[in-house]
Design a protein around this motif. Structure first.
Motif, PDB file in Angstrom:
ATOM      1  N   ALA A   1      54.467  -5.618  -8.919  1.00  0.00           N
ATOM      2  CA  ALA A   1      54.625  -4.842  -7.692  1.00  0.00           C
ATOM      3  C   ALA A   1      55.909  -4.031  -7.687  1.00  0.00           C
ATOM      4  O   ALA A   1      56.046  -3.108  -6.890  1.00  0.00           O
ATOM      5  N   ASP A   2      56.841  -4.376  -8.553  1.00  0.00           N
ATOM      6  CA  ASP A   2      58.153  -3.724  -8.567  1.00  0.00           C
ATOM      7  C   ASP A   2      58.408  -2.941  -9.841  1.00  0.00           C
ATOM      8  O   ASP A   2      59.504  -2.437 -10.055  1.00  0.00           O
ATOM      9  N   GLU A   3      57.420  -2.830 -10.700  1.00  0.00           N
ATOM     10  CA  GLU A   3      57.592  -2.150 -11.988  1.00  0.00           C
ATOM     11  C   GLU A   3      56.266  -1.492 -12.352  1.00  0.00           C
ATOM     12  O   GLU A   3      55.514  -1.982 -13.175  1.00  0.00           O
ATOM     13  N   VAL A   4      55.979  -0.366 -11.712  1.00  0.00           N
ATOM     14  CA  VAL A   4      54.650   0.225 -11.807  1.00  0.00           C
ATOM     15  C   VAL A   4      54.579   1.206 -12.969  1.00  0.00           C
ATOM     16  O   VAL A   4      55.588   1.681 -13.488  1.00  0.00           O
ATOM     17  N   SER A   5      53.368   1.531 -13.368  1.00  0.00           N
ATOM     18  CA  SER A   5      53.136   2.490 -14.448  1.00  0.00           C
ATOM     19  C   SER A   5      53.385   3.911 -13.947  1.00  0.00           C
ATOM     20  O   SER A   5      53.467   4.179 -12.740  1.00  0.00           O
ATOM     21  N   GLN A   6      53.469   4.833 -14.887  1.00  0.00           N
ATOM     22  CA  GLN A   6      53.637   6.241 -14.514  1.00  0.00           C
ATOM     23  C   GLN A   6      52.445   6.729 -13.691  1.00  0.00           C
ATOM     24  O   GLN A   6      52.608   7.495 -12.737  1.00  0.00           O
TER      25      GLN A   6
ATOM     26  N   GLY B   1      60.663   2.909  -2.280  1.00  0.00           N
ATOM     27  CA  GLY B   1      60.600   3.823  -3.407  1.00  0.00           C
ATOM     28  C   GLY B   1      59.323   3.694  -4.197  1.00  0.00           C
ATOM     29  O   GLY B   1      58.225   3.678  -3.640  1.00  0.00           O
ATOM     30  N   ASP B   2      59.467   3.586  -5.520  1.00  0.00           N
ATOM     31  CA  ASP B   2      58.280   3.543  -6.370  1.00  0.00           C
ATOM     32  C   ASP B   2      57.798   2.121  -6.627  1.00  0.00           C
ATOM     33  O   ASP B   2      57.206   1.831  -7.667  1.00  0.00           O
ATOM     34  N   GLN B   3      58.046   1.236  -5.681  1.00  0.00           N
ATOM     35  CA  GLN B   3      57.425  -0.081  -5.682  1.00  0.00           C
ATOM     36  C   GLN B   3      56.338  -0.093  -4.613  1.00  0.00           C
ATOM     37  O   GLN B   3      56.316   0.752  -3.726  1.00  0.00           O
ATOM     38  N   VAL B   4      55.429  -1.078  -4.694  1.00  0.00           N
ATOM     39  CA  VAL B   4      54.357  -1.098  -3.714  1.00  0.00           C
ATOM     40  C   VAL B   4      54.896  -1.493  -2.342  1.00  0.00           C
ATOM     41  O   VAL B   4      55.863  -2.251  -2.235  1.00  0.00           O
ATOM     42  N   ALA B   5      54.277  -0.962  -1.292  1.00  0.00           N
ATOM     43  CA  ALA B   5      54.793  -1.174   0.062  1.00  0.00           C
ATOM     44  C   ALA B   5      53.829  -1.931   0.962  1.00  0.00           C
ATOM     45  O   ALA B   5      54.277  -2.578   1.916  1.00  0.00           O
TER      46      ALA B   5
ATOM     47  N   HIS C   1      57.086 -11.288 -10.023  1.00  0.00           N
ATOM     48  CA  HIS C   1      56.700  -9.877 -10.024  1.00  0.00           C
ATOM     49  C   HIS C   1      55.408  -9.615  -9.266  1.00  0.00           C
ATOM     50  O   HIS C   1      55.130  -8.464  -8.909  1.00  0.00           O
ATOM     51  N   ASP C   2      54.605 -10.642  -9.024  1.00  0.00           N
ATOM     52  CA  ASP C   2      53.430 -10.467  -8.159  1.00  0.00           C
ATOM     53  C   ASP C   2      53.866 -10.053  -6.753  1.00  0.00           C
ATOM     54  O   ASP C   2      53.058  -9.512  -5.994  1.00  0.00           O
ATOM     55  N   VAL C   3      55.121 -10.321  -6.415  1.00  0.00           N
ATOM     56  CA  VAL C   3      55.693  -9.888  -5.133  1.00  0.00           C
ATOM     57  C   VAL C   3      56.898  -8.980  -5.370  1.00  0.00           C
ATOM     58  O   VAL C   3      56.909  -7.830  -4.987  1.00  0.00           O
ATOM     59  N   ILE C   4      57.946  -9.527  -6.021  1.00  0.00           N
ATOM     60  CA  ILE C   4      59.140  -8.752  -6.351  1.00  0.00           C
ATOM     61  C   ILE C   4      60.008  -9.583  -7.278  1.00  0.00           C
ATOM     62  O   ILE C   4      60.005 -10.820  -7.209  1.00  0.00           O
TER      63      ILE C   4
ATOM     64  N   TRP D   1      51.697  -6.618 -17.903  1.00  0.00           N
ATOM     65  CA  TRP D   1      51.911  -5.295 -17.308  1.00  0.00           C
ATOM     66  C   TRP D   1      50.658  -4.470 -17.530  1.00  0.00           C
ATOM     67  O   TRP D   1      50.045  -4.536 -18.603  1.00  0.00           O
ATOM     68  N   ALA D   2      50.229  -3.715 -16.509  1.00  0.00           N
ATOM     69  CA  ALA D   2      48.988  -2.946 -16.618  1.00  0.00           C
ATOM     70  C   ALA D   2      49.067  -1.974 -17.788  1.00  0.00           C
ATOM     71  O   ALA D   2      50.037  -1.245 -17.954  1.00  0.00           O
TER      72      ALA D   2
END
Length: 578
Positions: free
Chosen positions: A186-191, A208-212, A246-249, A121-122
């Motif tokens: 991509a589905d669990e991003v940092s603040q 939402g707050d996942q990458v699109a 998680h690289d995708v979802i 995780w970043a």
């Protein structure tokens, strides 16, 4: 004036060649200049407004360690000004496939060191000391927030590895770094990324707050790989990578019904195409040897036009519609050590009646590579562990039987819901594939000139352990076979799940698993196995040191020190072969 946006990443290295990946902020010619006079150049290619180059460097001398710099349009851009890190170097193995040194671990035979882990995780944007040197912080999200953010998951193992190497560049270091999935989330991003997304679009709209889209994927890589320590580490230690979910979802390609539901959503197509496109650019290309790159039709098509976006998007669309048209798995040989990195996400067969971890073409490719012989050690990289705690293995097999309809439609519906909620989708959830891999490993370990070890390298499950299989009736291979699991590099696991994993390895857990197996009418697995190390929890990296036909395993954990700072602490070290 072209600027370096991301990289350099040192990817493929052999005795005479290397490839170096970079991203620039505009079209340009990228050049790698080695201290020994060796040079390589490549013109950037464009995807979705971003500019990349994979620079081939040829004519290197075996068994050498040479510093290099990167120039864009003849202007030096790496190393960064006032960098506190040693020079980035390309270390080539000796002509016999060794590192060309004395082994560094006290022996008199050269060694190959393979360090691996997964699930990074970043890190929160606490370290920004060199981002001003990029000259474009904030442009398309390349920079990280200057605000300091608490790191809830503890020290990053890659950061601490970089610090160890930088502190003593002459000390033993990995010859290759294997990143076994979930390089980005991509589905669990940092603040910080959530704030960036909110400034770009309405987060009340799916996803939402996942990458699109592709642009948002590039932001994930910037956030992850602009970390100063990680950036330097990836510039000086060769790396091999493979994706996981998680690289995708989360739960990517769990089942046919899951995929049908995702394809019915209005945002999924852009998400999956962008995920595959960005993976191809940022991870997959660098995995390939130069001769495979030269034959790669997609790479040629992307580079043949001023804007390769349409060509790459078409490739991603074809791969999504028919996974058999693309191969993300690959082979790397390090002297007499063979790595087979296996795609266990996109290559799945999801039809419940034919369910398999690998489609027939992928399975045939893996078998051909594994049975070729001629190696002292065979490494099978698969993001998902083959051997799990016994309770979890039996629960996944039971769940697969329910979803297949062994207990009727009502149980099948229950099973599908449970499969998604509990992430029951490892090799054990594909029983035919589990047994097929066991048979392949037995065959690979029994051929003429069989390897001394066959090691399955995995991550995903947010803890580390060692498991060793045996074949009923003594029909196993001559090679020693081990499941080596190391995860996470930088993430966490709830205390309740830790207890669950420990229980899963216990005698009581094993007995409970057998009850699941009986209810699902499961046949006995092709192998038995026992845990011989772990479980260990925390942010870890595992290292295999391979010297001739001998093998040694070391597990290092990233720890925060009381007085401040972070370090790698060796928590396990064991000899696998004499």
């Amino acid at each position: 004036m072209a600027r370096l946006r991301l990289g350099p990443l040192l990817r493929y290295v052999d005795g005479a060649r290397a490839t170096v990946w970079v991203e620039a902020d505009r079209p340009c010619t990228a050049e790698v200049r080695c201290a020994d006079g060796t040079r390589g150049t490549a013109r950037t290619f464009q995807v979705a407004g971003h500019h990349y180059a994979l620079v081939p460097v040829e004519g290197l001398r075996p068994g050498t360690d040479t510093a290099y710099e990167v120039a864009l349009d003849d202007r030096p851009v790496w190393p960064l000004p006032d960098s506190p890190f040693p020079a980035s170097t390309i270390r080539t193995p000796g002509g016999d496939g060794t590192d060309g040194g004395d082994g560094g671990d006290g022996g008199d035979t050269a060694a190959l060191r393979v360090t691996f882990g997964s699930c990074r995780w970043a890190a929160p944007p606490a370290k920004t000391s060199h981002l001003h040197d990029l000259g474009h912080r904030g442009d398309k999200g390349a920079g990280r927030d200057t605000g300091k953010e608490h790191d809830p998951v503890g020290p990053d193992a890659l950061d601490t590895l970089a610090a160890r190497i930088a502190a003593d560049p002459a000390a033993p270091r990995p010859d290759v770094l294997l990143l076994l999935g979930d390089q980005v989330y991509a589905d669990e991003v940092s603040q910080a990324t959530r704030r960036w997304l909110a400034a770009r679009r309405d987060l009340s709209e799916p996803p939402g707050d996942q990458v699109a889209d592709y642009e948002e994927y590039t932001h994930l890589y910037y956030e992850s790989w602009l970390d100063p320590e990680v950036r330097w580490l990836l510039s000086t230690v060769p790396s091999c990578m493979i994706f996981d979910d998680h690289d995708v979802i989360d739960d990517w390609n769990t089942s046919a019904s899951w995929l049908a539901e995702m394809r019915a959503t209005p945002w999924w197509r852009e998400r999956i195409l962008s995920g595959l496109m960005s993976y191809w650019v940022y991870q997959h290309l660098g995995n390939l040897p130069p001769e495979e790159l030269a034959r790669d039709e997609v790479y040629a098509a992307v580079r043949a036009t001023p804007d390769g976006t349409d060509a790459l998007r078409a490739h991603a669309a074809t791969a999504d519609a028919d996974p058999t048209t693309a191969r993300w798995s690959y082979r790397r040989d390090f002297g007499r050590v063979r790595l087979l990195m296996v795609d266990t996400r996109a290559a799945r067969v999801l039809d419940e009646d034919k369910r398999a971890m690998l489609d027939p073409g992928e399975a045939a490719w893996l078998r051909e590579q594994a049975l070729e012989g001629g190696c002292d050690h065979l490494l099978i990289g698969t993001s998902l562990p083959w051997l799990l705690p016994h309770l979890i293995h039996d629960a996944e097999g039971w769940n697969a039987a329910l979803c297949r309809g062994e207990r009727g439609a009502r149980w099948a519906r229950f099973g599908e819901d449970l499969r998604r909620r509990a992430d029951l989708e490892h090799w054990a959830a594909f029983p035919t594939s589990f047994d097929a891999l066991a048979a392949l490993i037995a065959d690979a370990g029994s051929v003429a000139d069989a390897p001394a070890t066959v090691c399955v390298l995995s991550g995903d499950v947010h803890h580390a352990y060692v498991a060793e299989p045996t074949w009923p009736g003594g029909g196993g291979p001559d090679a020693r076979v081990l499941q080596l699991t190391c995860s996470p590099v930088h993430n966490s696991i709830p205390a309740s799940i830790r207890v669950g994993f420990r229980f899963g390895w216990s005698r009581v857990g094993r007995a409970l698993g057998r009850r699941f197996a009986r209810h699902g009418r499961l046949p006995r697995a092709a192998v038995n196995w026992r845990r011989t190390g772990g479980p260990w929890f925390g942010n870890h990296l595992m290292t295999l040191t391979l010297r001739g036909r001998s093998a040694e395993l070391r597990l290092d954990r990233a720890r925060a020190e009381k007085g401040g700072g972070e370090r790698l602490e060796t928590v396990e070290r064991t000899t696998l072969t004499p």
